[in-house]
Design an enzyme around this catalytic site. Structure first.
Site, PDB file in Angstrom:
ATOM      1  N   GLU A 109      -2.541  -9.565   9.953  1.00 40.05           N
ATOM      2  CA  GLU A 109      -1.730  -8.547   9.279  1.00 40.05           C
ATOM      3  C   GLU A 109      -2.717  -7.793   8.412  1.00 40.05           C
ATOM      4  O   GLU A 109      -3.332  -8.380   7.524  1.00 40.05           O
ATOM      5  CB  GLU A 109      -0.625  -9.247   8.473  1.00 40.05           C
ATOM      6  CG  GLU A 109       0.380  -8.293   7.875  1.00 40.05           C
ATOM      7  CD  GLU A 109      -0.002  -7.843   6.488  1.00 40.05           C
ATOM      8  OE1 GLU A 109      -0.746  -6.836   6.375  1.00 40.05           O
ATOM      9  OE2 GLU A 109       0.424  -8.481   5.527  1.00 40.05           O
ATOM     10  N   CYS A 141       0.106  -4.926   0.615  1.00 44.27           N
ATOM     11  CA  CYS A 141      -0.070  -4.307   1.933  1.00 44.27           C
ATOM     12  C   CYS A 141       1.067  -3.350   2.229  1.00 44.27           C
ATOM     13  O   CYS A 141       0.981  -2.551   3.152  1.00 44.27           O
ATOM     14  CB  CYS A 141      -0.178  -5.363   3.030  1.00 44.27           C
ATOM     15  SG  CYS A 141       1.114  -6.587   2.929  1.00 44.27           S
TER      16      CYS A 141
END
Lengths: 496, 496
Positions: free
Chosen positions: A230, A267
């Site tokens: 990720e 993120c």
């Protein structure tokens, strides 16, 4: 004190991990769940000491760290529940029939673990996406032993958590080698792990550079292995005209908080905001500036992140036609974040790919489009994202069906009138997205579906009931949901 | 007549495919199912002509081709049913709550299609794993447009089937570009397709060399895409002592048929048989030879396969200590299969990796082990396989628990007292397996779970009910199974 592990040491660790796999893969769902809950208990018992060490290493506030610890414990417990519930096993049974020509075989399928999993945690989540974070919990739930590469930026925190996992393993009589903690400030340690024959999958949370490097190494192996990385994104937020006009103040409040929270070190930070030039947009900008002004910059996670932030920010701001519309005070000698709101025209954004890149930290770029067509073109040219957000009224949604059709292709989560930060731990969460936000858009890093990253199906053909795994026996002793002859059911299978 | 498509032509085809995707992805499950069933009808209507052309191109018997056509039609219809049933969507809903602090977001997740899929069919299944085969059916079910690269070895057959798909698309008012048929005898055409920015996934059935090359190309892209390649295997069959003693005759009958059926041109052909030296094994060998002797060799699928078979067979037979225990007559000037049973000691097998490689065709190697330990070591040293088969009594199974524990790690399907050939089309089938049998052990090429190769989850956060996809609306208008607040149900969600 935390010297890098040597190749021979890693070989030994992985040999133990493989041996542990051959035991742990046969553990019951209940045993796995108990182990995961025991880890949660051990971590909770570390209490204040853990928070203190983590605060020192990461500069995150104690309040935030307490919340993150709570989340980590929730993850362990809720994934344990999901593991035991067994829906993730995707048990399927097509009952055979020997009395037809040709005979119909008896087929029974379920997910089984992949093997030893290597996990690289994130610097920005020292608990929830690190040593005993979501990836570790998912791997344990699947039945895989775990090897965590300690994050060099919070190695003490990681060691405390690793010891808690080992204590839980001991209390639950888990096989030696079920968990290992490897030190490696040097990239070579990670490389050695990912290329190692005994490693069967990799979980990673971090930068594009790091994730892509591991993905490439894993795919170039003689026997490639899956890497779920990720790698973050810019999380575009589209401010549609009607909503902007009606609610610019609320939008500005939401976004000023989301952009600056924990120095934007998420993120899912809204690094890109897209709107059409209008009076309402000007009002929004003023409110946004007023909002971010109230936030006092603090130190970033660690030196490396602070340095990267300043470099990437500088690179972004020095691109053609980029205007700084707000920046907080800066001091060359500290490691604080510099809260920055920049703006650029749609035209400039479309012609300069550098502006599409993530600036990890309290930075957000406003793209001001001339008209609806330009806004749509910006959407069409976005890379893969973890999230895309729409600030929109019903009228906006009705007027922008093609935009919505485009945006669904760009992301893993589509937020309406909210902010992308705040990733709820829930089965219906998808935390992942098209490349480059993740290496495989078909899997998630958050929620119990993340277990499936580390498992694969096996079919048993024509096995006697007594030799089948419990999950697939006629009597359904675990009372799990199974698809029997194409129908979902918890029923037993009657022997004929 | 079937000249290779040029890059510019492919660009145009893919632009149309992308445009079709933006329409087709929003089609209802019912519309997709109707389209798939319409393809089945069109293909069935081709009737004798199709069989005749395929028989000429592949040298497969008409009987076999009729059976394969029936299977292809069954696949299209049964995956259409599965598509419409909607379990593959993995719909998950966690209902929000605005009255808690912080508010719990409303999250609703389902699988959505990846985009345009390029499919490379298999030479050995001109219908079932080719133009309108399992991969195409799965991609259409997922909501993806398909581009099939015609197999050069059965290009006429492929063209007939492609036209049937186009006719069905027309009758169902599918968007132009939903399907395209690309000619490319040259590998460069396939390479151009896989590297193309508008291609979002690849399905492949064939050799390790071909599959690996496409996998590498796809992963080296700036934006990597998933490749599911099913690359075959040697499908080890373990003859355990008790069963061998009790049933050597039956085992020999089963295997002699499985090894030679359609000249062994199956990815599940039992290319490796492993047993411990014994009198029963000698008796088995005699029976096996008697069995395969009865089979008349016929022409292989095409020149290339015949040539590869003879080369690979030669390579295998000329390895140290390999004995030929049976081979059918051979003629250098024909393209027939040479039915071959070879034998080697466990020791030689373990020391020579060449002997682990697939010889695609009517070839099977018997590995004669000295004892249980050597048999186990052979098992431990196997590569990833589509299938592993055990010929075993209950006593054997009880005596070989560690062997079973090892074999489960080596394959996607574990067969008991049967043969690996004959891949049932059923939800509980897994046709895939650890690398190198497939590029991703987490996905299947057969059964409706294969749809998930071409789909990814998207979460909708805080959307108004009216704007959600039908699959996720409160009323559950499609009456599909959904996991609501962690419970599987078809119930509606009551609005508060």
């Amino acid at each position: 004190m935390y010297t890098d592990h040597k190749p021979q040491e890693i070989d030994q660790i992985l040999a133990k991990s493989k041996a542990a796999f051959y035991q742990y893969k046969n553990s019951s769902l209940k045993e796995r769940a108990n182990f995961m809950c025991a880890i949660a208990v051990e971590i909770e018992a570390l209490g204040e000491e853990l928070i203190k060490v983590a605060a020192e290493e990461t500069h995150l506030s104690e309040k935030r760290l307490y919340a993150e610890l709570k989340r980590t414990i929730f993850q362990l417990n809720s994934y344990a529940d999901a593991a035991e519930q067994g829906n993730w096993l995707e048990a399927r049974i097509d009952v055979g029939n020997a009395n037809v020509t040709p005979p119909k075989p008896d087929l029974r399928k379920m997910l089984v673990p992949l093997g030893s999993v290597v996990i690289f945690g994130a610097s920005n989540f020292p608990f929830a996406y690190s040593t005993a974070g979501g990836d570790t919990a998912c791997a344990f739930a699947a039945g895989c032993p775990v090897i965590v590469k300690a994050h060099p930026a919070h190695v003490k925190t990681s060691t405390l958590v690793a010891n808690a996992i080992l204590a839980a393993a001991d209390k639950c009589n888990m096989p030696e080698g079920i968990f290992a903690h490897v030190y490696g400030a040097d990239f070579k340690v990670g490389e050695y792990l990912v290329k190692h024959d005994m490693v069967k999958a990799v979980g990673f949370t971090g930068s594009y550079g790091g994730g892509r490097a591991l993905f490439d190494l894993a795919n170039q192996r003689k026997t490639p292995i899956p890497v779920f990385a990720e790698m973050g994104s810019v999380n575009p937020v589209f401010l549609l005209p009607n909503k902007l006009e009606e609610d610019y103040q609320w939008i500005a409040e939401q976004l000023s908080r989301s952009i600056t929270q924990d120095m934007g070190q998420f993120c899912t930070n809204p690094g890109l905001v897209i709107a059409i030039r209008s009076d309402a947009l000007d009002l929004y900008i003023n409110q946004l500036i007023a909002g971010v002004k109230k936030v006092e910059p603090v130190e970033m996670l660690h030196k490396g992140i602070a340095k990267s932030f300043r470099e990437n920010r500088e690179k972004a701001l020095t691109q053609d036609s980029v205007d700084v519309i707000y920046q907080s005070d800066m001091d060359e000698n500290d490691q604080k974040g510099i809260i920055t709101i920049a703006a650029v025209s749609g035209k400039s954004f479309l012609s300069n790919h550098q502006l599409h890149e993530e600036v990890f930290g309290p930075y957000s770029l406003l793209v001001v489009c001339e008209d609806e067509q330009e806004l749509l073109t910006v959407a069409e040219n976005l890379e893969g994202q973890l999230t895309t957000t729409l600030m929109a009224t019903s009228t906006d949604i009705e007027n922008h069906s093609h935009l919505l059709n485009v945006l669904r292709e760009k992301c893993g989560r589509l937020v309406l009138n909210g902010v992308p930060t705040g990733v709820e731990v829930a089965l219906a969460m998808h935390h992942g997205g098209p490349f480059p936000s993740s290496t495989d858009s078909r899997f998630t890093a958050v929620g119990a579906d993340g277990i499936k990253r580390f498992a694969r199906p096996v079919s048993f053909q024509n096995w006697d009931n007594e030799f089948l795994p419990e999950e697939l026996k006629n009597q359904n002793p675990l009372r799990i949901w199974r698809t029997v002859n194409n129908e979902l059911t918890k029923n037993v299978i009657l022997e004929i």
